[in-house]
Design a protein around this motif. Structure first.
Motif, short mmCIF file in Angstrom:
data_model
loop_
_atom_site.label_atom_id
_atom_site.label_comp_id
_atom_site.label_asym_id
_atom_site.label_seq_id
_atom_site.Cartn_x
_atom_site.Cartn_y
_atom_site.Cartn_z
N TRP A 154 0.83 -1.21 0.00
CA TRP A 154 0.00 0.00 0.00
C TRP A 154 0.86 1.25 0.00
N GLU A 155 0.33 2.33 -0.54
CA GLU A 155 1.03 3.62 -0.56
C GLU A 155 1.45 4.00 0.86
N PRO A 156 2.71 4.34 1.05
CA PRO A 156 3.16 4.71 2.39
C PRO A 156 2.44 5.95 2.91
N CYS A 157 2.10 5.91 4.19
CA CYS A 157 1.48 7.06 4.85
C CYS A 157 2.53 8.15 5.02
N ALA A 158 2.10 9.27 5.58
CA ALA A 158 3.02 10.40 5.81
C ALA A 158 4.20 10.00 6.68
N MET A 159 3.93 9.27 7.77
CA MET A 159 5.00 8.85 8.68
C MET A 159 6.00 7.94 7.96
N CYS A 160 5.48 6.98 7.21
CA CYS A 160 6.35 6.02 6.54
C CYS A 160 7.15 6.67 5.42
N THR A 161 6.51 7.56 4.67
CA THR A 161 7.22 8.27 3.61
C THR A 161 8.36 9.11 4.21
N ALA A 162 8.07 9.80 5.29
CA ALA A 162 9.10 10.63 5.93
C ALA A 162 10.23 9.77 6.47
N THR A 163 9.92 8.60 7.01
CA THR A 163 10.98 7.72 7.53
C THR A 163 11.85 7.21 6.39
N CYS A 164 11.24 6.88 5.26
CA CYS A 164 12.03 6.48 4.08
C CYS A 164 12.92 7.63 3.63
N TYR A 165 12.39 8.85 3.67
CA TYR A 165 13.14 10.05 3.31
C TYR A 165 14.38 10.17 4.20
N TRP A 166 14.19 10.08 5.50
CA TRP A 166 15.31 10.26 6.43
C TRP A 166 16.29 9.09 6.37
N ALA B 286 1.86 -0.86 -4.59
CA ALA B 286 0.86 -1.50 -5.44
C ALA B 286 -0.43 -0.71 -5.50
N ALA B 287 -0.98 -0.32 -4.36
CA ALA B 287 -2.30 0.31 -4.32
C ALA B 287 -2.24 1.62 -3.54
N SER B 288 -3.12 2.54 -3.91
CA SER B 288 -3.08 3.91 -3.37
C SER B 288 -3.75 4.06 -2.02
N GLU B 289 -3.43 5.14 -1.37
CA GLU B 289 -4.06 5.52 -0.11
C GLU B 289 -5.56 5.68 -0.31
N GLU B 290 -5.99 6.20 -1.46
CA GLU B 290 -7.42 6.37 -1.74
C GLU B 290 -8.14 5.02 -1.75
N ARG B 291 -7.51 4.01 -2.39
CA ARG B 291 -8.10 2.67 -2.41
C ARG B 291 -8.18 2.10 -1.01
N LEU B 292 -7.16 2.37 -0.19
CA LEU B 292 -7.15 1.88 1.18
C LEU B 292 -8.29 2.51 1.97
N ALA B 293 -8.50 3.82 1.81
CA ALA B 293 -9.58 4.49 2.52
C ALA B 293 -10.94 3.90 2.13
N GLU B 294 -11.10 3.59 0.85
CA GLU B 294 -12.34 2.95 0.40
C GLU B 294 -12.51 1.58 1.05
N LEU B 295 -11.43 0.85 1.12
CA LEU B 295 -11.46 -0.52 1.65
C LEU B 295 -11.72 -0.55 3.15
N THR B 296 -11.05 0.31 3.89
CA THR B 296 -11.18 0.29 5.35
C THR B 296 -12.45 0.97 5.82
N GLY B 297 -12.95 1.92 5.04
CA GLY B 297 -14.16 2.63 5.41
C GLY B 297 -13.86 3.88 6.22
N GLN B 298 -14.69 4.88 6.06
CA GLN B 298 -14.53 6.16 6.75
C GLN B 298 -14.67 5.97 8.26
N GLY B 299 -13.77 6.57 9.01
CA GLY B 299 -13.85 6.53 10.46
C GLY B 299 -13.48 5.20 11.09
N ASN B 300 -12.82 4.33 10.34
CA ASN B 300 -12.43 3.03 10.87
C ASN B 300 -11.30 3.24 11.89
N GLU B 301 -11.59 2.98 13.14
CA GLU B 301 -10.61 3.21 14.20
C GLU B 301 -9.41 2.28 14.11
N ASP B 302 -9.52 1.21 13.34
CA ASP B 302 -8.38 0.30 13.14
C ASP B 302 -7.42 0.81 12.08
#
Length: 179
Positions: free
Chosen positions: A92-104, A113-129
């Motif tokens: 999945w597309e790296p989140c902000a924390m992961c992207t920044a850690t790769c940067y440093w 493979a798959a975008s953050e947008e696809r992940l948000a669709e898959l997990t659902g809005q407000g999914n606390e997990d």
């Protein structure tokens, strides 16, 4: 380390067969992680030859993501110069924390493979997990001082496979949240 060039020439971009092989390795690690009760995220670090898997990681918990954990581990094992010639692959597309850690860590290329947008669709809005942030990795890197090569989302069969295999984990959680 003063005077050492941390940006050596990167190897050529991986070809479609190399990308598929690395993402297949990610899917195996992701599956093992899910079997151990972890969320469906995985990453591998591939060497400059675009074939050799050097390290792998899956999600540990909500703050020890596969990509950031792998980037920190990579920085412990390899020099910044070497990591600039390596590629981090992830399901999945790296989140902000992961992207920044790769940067440093100075990892020179990220393939997902798959975008953050696809992940948000898959997990659902407000999914606390998985409280997905709508900030793609390219946006995180805007204004940075490093030219990290980003490839993704991959699209096609491999992206759909990542989504499908990940949904085996997320679908029951989505359904429980709807009830």
């Amino acid at each position: 380390m003063s005077g050492v060039n941390i940006f050596p020439d990167r190897p050529s971009k991986p070809n479609s067969h190399q990308i598929k092989a690395a993402l297949e390795a990610c899917l195996i690690i992701q599956e093992r992680g899910v079997e151990m009760g972890k969320q469906p995220f995985a990453a591998v670090l591939v060497g400059p030859d675009n074939s050799t898997v050097l390290l792998s990681h899956s999600n540990l918990d909500h703050v020890n993501h596969a990509e950031s954990s792998l980037a920190r581990l990579s920085a412990s094992h390899y020099t910044q110069q070497y990591l600039w010639t390596c590629t981090l692959y992830t399901t999945w597309e790296p989140c902000a924390m992961c992207t920044a850690t790769c940067y440093w860590a100075n990892i020179g290329r990220i393939v997902y493979a798959a975008s953050e947008e696809r992940l948000a669709e898959l997990t659902g809005q407000g999914n606390e997990d998985n409280m997905t942030m709508a900030i793609g990795c390219r946006k995180v890197l805007e204004g940075s001082q490093k030219d990290i090569d980003i490839i993704g989302p991959i699209g096609g069969e491999m992206e759909e496979r990542v989504v499908s295999e990940s949904d085996r984990y997320w679908e029951p959680l989505r359904q429980a949240a709807q009830n």
